[in-house]
Design an enzyme around this catalytic site. Structure first.
Site, PDB file in Angstrom:
ATOM      1  N   LEU A 152       0.825  -1.213   0.000  1.00 35.49           N
ATOM      2  CA  LEU A 152       0.000   0.000   0.000  1.00 35.49           C
ATOM      3  C   LEU A 152       0.859   1.264   0.000  1.00 35.49           C
ATOM      4  O   LEU A 152       1.810   1.383   0.774  1.00 35.49           O
ATOM      5  CB  LEU A 152      -0.928   0.019   1.220  1.00 35.49           C
ATOM      6  CG  LEU A 152      -2.020  -1.046   1.244  1.00 35.49           C
ATOM      7  CD1 LEU A 152      -2.757  -1.008   2.582  1.00 35.49           C
ATOM      8  CD2 LEU A 152      -3.018  -0.868   0.104  1.00 35.49           C
ATOM      9  N   CYS A 153       0.473   2.199  -0.838  1.00 40.23           N
ATOM     10  CA  CYS A 153       1.175   3.488  -0.945  1.00 40.23           C
ATOM     11  C   CYS A 153       1.314   4.169   0.409  1.00 40.23           C
ATOM     12  O   CYS A 153       2.368   4.701   0.743  1.00 40.23           O
ATOM     13  CB  CYS A 153       0.392   4.384  -1.905  1.00 40.23           C
ATOM     14  SG  CYS A 153       0.891   6.111  -1.895  1.00 40.23           S
ATOM     15  N   PHE A 154       0.229   4.134   1.202  1.00 38.35           N
ATOM     16  CA  PHE A 154       0.260   4.879   2.468  1.00 38.35           C
ATOM     17  C   PHE A 154       1.108   4.198   3.532  1.00 38.35           C
ATOM     18  O   PHE A 154       1.293   4.751   4.613  1.00 38.35           O
ATOM     19  CB  PHE A 154      -1.171   5.141   2.962  1.00 38.35           C
ATOM     20  CG  PHE A 154      -1.803   6.310   2.256  1.00 38.35           C
ATOM     21  CD1 PHE A 154      -1.509   7.607   2.647  1.00 38.35           C
ATOM     22  CD2 PHE A 154      -2.652   6.119   1.170  1.00 38.35           C
ATOM     23  CE1 PHE A 154      -2.065   8.688   1.987  1.00 38.35           C
ATOM     24  CE2 PHE A 154      -3.209   7.194   0.501  1.00 38.35           C
ATOM     25  CZ  PHE A 154      -2.908   8.484   0.907  1.00 38.35           C
TER      26      PHE A 154
END
Lengths: 132, 249
Positions: B155-157
């Site tokens: 996940l990017c976050f």
């Protein structure tokens, strides 16, 4: 094979092509040290398939640096006859040696006269130096 | 990159499916022309959806330890973005995109850090005015080495790259780009709240006292105008939805 940057022709989109007269119309293609430095940290690369036909200026692959996907464009027209597929899993080689181990594809040119439209080393160096 | 024209169009779009959202952004990038306007789009998603970075595979979801603990992620619809980076869970967030035409001249490869920084600094300053301790990250979890060692979070976050916007330990804004001959597409996601599909991530409203019903789409529109306006002469016109539909035909 030992490719020196001074021997090459270049596109404004930073791909190089190596096509000596004794190579039987086969051109080797990669991207310049300037482009590799701009890309900074490479994480993914997609290359074409053998047999794929490309026109000059057509996208032949993509590269992802951290967060940005950039296309790579074929400098000449022809058919892809060999791909450096191992490079995809060893992208650090491209940082170390973009002109020799970092070659990406070999293409059987359909129109070698297209080479005359590309920049020589000095012209390319002048273009990137003006970029600042 | 030189900016070719100083006018821009901004649309606050309606909620759409993942496939439709990505199709529209791709269409805007394909239609970019040197003389054309910058198109800024603020949008949401009609249902919780995962958007994968261009080179990500959905099977990587099962290999990510943080995602394995949240099995509901597996049943979400997913799409692939044209931009790079990690997967985004579009649920309690606002998404933006913009397409900037490139000028004729030398083409570039790689990320345009000026654009990242300009947008992220404008959002950072806006969050500080809202009382959040926001800053730009200097850390980086993504690299050739991290990829080889399979250490990039899915996940990017959960990733960190320079210029990501963080509040304490929490990333609240991430962006990614794609270049073509004609233009540059930048996507970004502003995380508003924790999602029940993936609880570990916290958003802005979890980290500060924000009034109920805060108009995030309008707020982000203004930050994008500020950010882009800081690096180029921007004369931005808000576009009605019906006119935006016409633009896509």
């Amino acid at each position: 094979m030992s490719i020196q940057p001074e021997q090459l022709k270049y596109c404004d989109s930073h791909e190089w092509v190596y096509a000596p007269t004794d190579a039987g119309g086969v051109a080797t293609v990669g991207i310049s040290a300037f482009a590799v430095a701009e890309l900074n940290d490479l994480v993914f690369m997609a290359l074409p398939s053998v047999g794929q036909k490309l026109a000059a200026g057509q996208e032949f692959g993509e590269v992802e640096s951290v967060k940005a996907v950039s296309p790579m464009y074929s400098p000449v027209s022809g058919e892809v006859i060999e791909v450096n597929s191992g490079l995809v899993d060893r992208l650090e080689q491209l940082n170390a040696d973009p002109y020799d181990q970092g070659w990406m594809m070999k293409i059987k040119m359909s129109d070698p006269s297209e080479l005359a439209k590309l920049m020589d080393y000095q012209t390319y160096q002048k273009m990137i130096s003006q970029h600042g | 990159m030189e900016i070719t024209k100083n006018n821009a169009l901004l649309v606050r779009d309606e909620a759409r499916s993942g496939v439709e959202n990505m199709r529209i952004d791709e269409c805007l990038l394909q239609r970019a022309v040197p003389e054309g306007p910058i198109i800024i789009r603020i949008y949401r998603w009609s249902e919780p959806t995962l958007s994968l970075g261009h080179f990500q595979q959905i099977k990587e979801l099962a290999d990510d330890s943080a995602c394995r603990s949240q099995p509901s992620l597996n049943r979400l619809p997913w799409v692939r973005r044209k931009t790079g980076g990690g997967a985004i869970l579009h649920d309690q967030e606002v998404t933006y995109s913009f397409v900037i035409p490139t000028s004729v001249g030398m083409m570039e490869k790689g990320a345009n850090e000026i654009l990242y920084r300009a947008v992220h600094e404008a959002v950072r300053d806006g969050l500080i005015r809202l009382g959040l301790d926001a800053s730009l990250s200097e850390n980086c979890t993504c690299s050739t080495v991290a990829k080889v060692e399979n250490k990039d979070p899915f996940l990017c976050f959960q990733r960190r790259t320079p210029f990501d916007l963080v509040v304490g330990a929490h990333k609240v804004l991430g962006s990614a780009q794609r270049r073509t001959r004609a233009g540059l597409l930048q996507h970004g996601s502003l995380l508003l709240r924790s999602s029940r599909e993936f609880c570990p991530l916290q958003g802005i409203e979890d980290l500060a006292n924000i009034p109920l019903g805060f108009p995030w789409q309008e707020w982000l529109s203004d930050r994008l105008k500020e950010g882009l306006g800081a690096i180029l002469p921007l004369n931005c016109e808000d576009l009605e939805l019906k006119d935006f539909g016409y633009l896509l035909r």
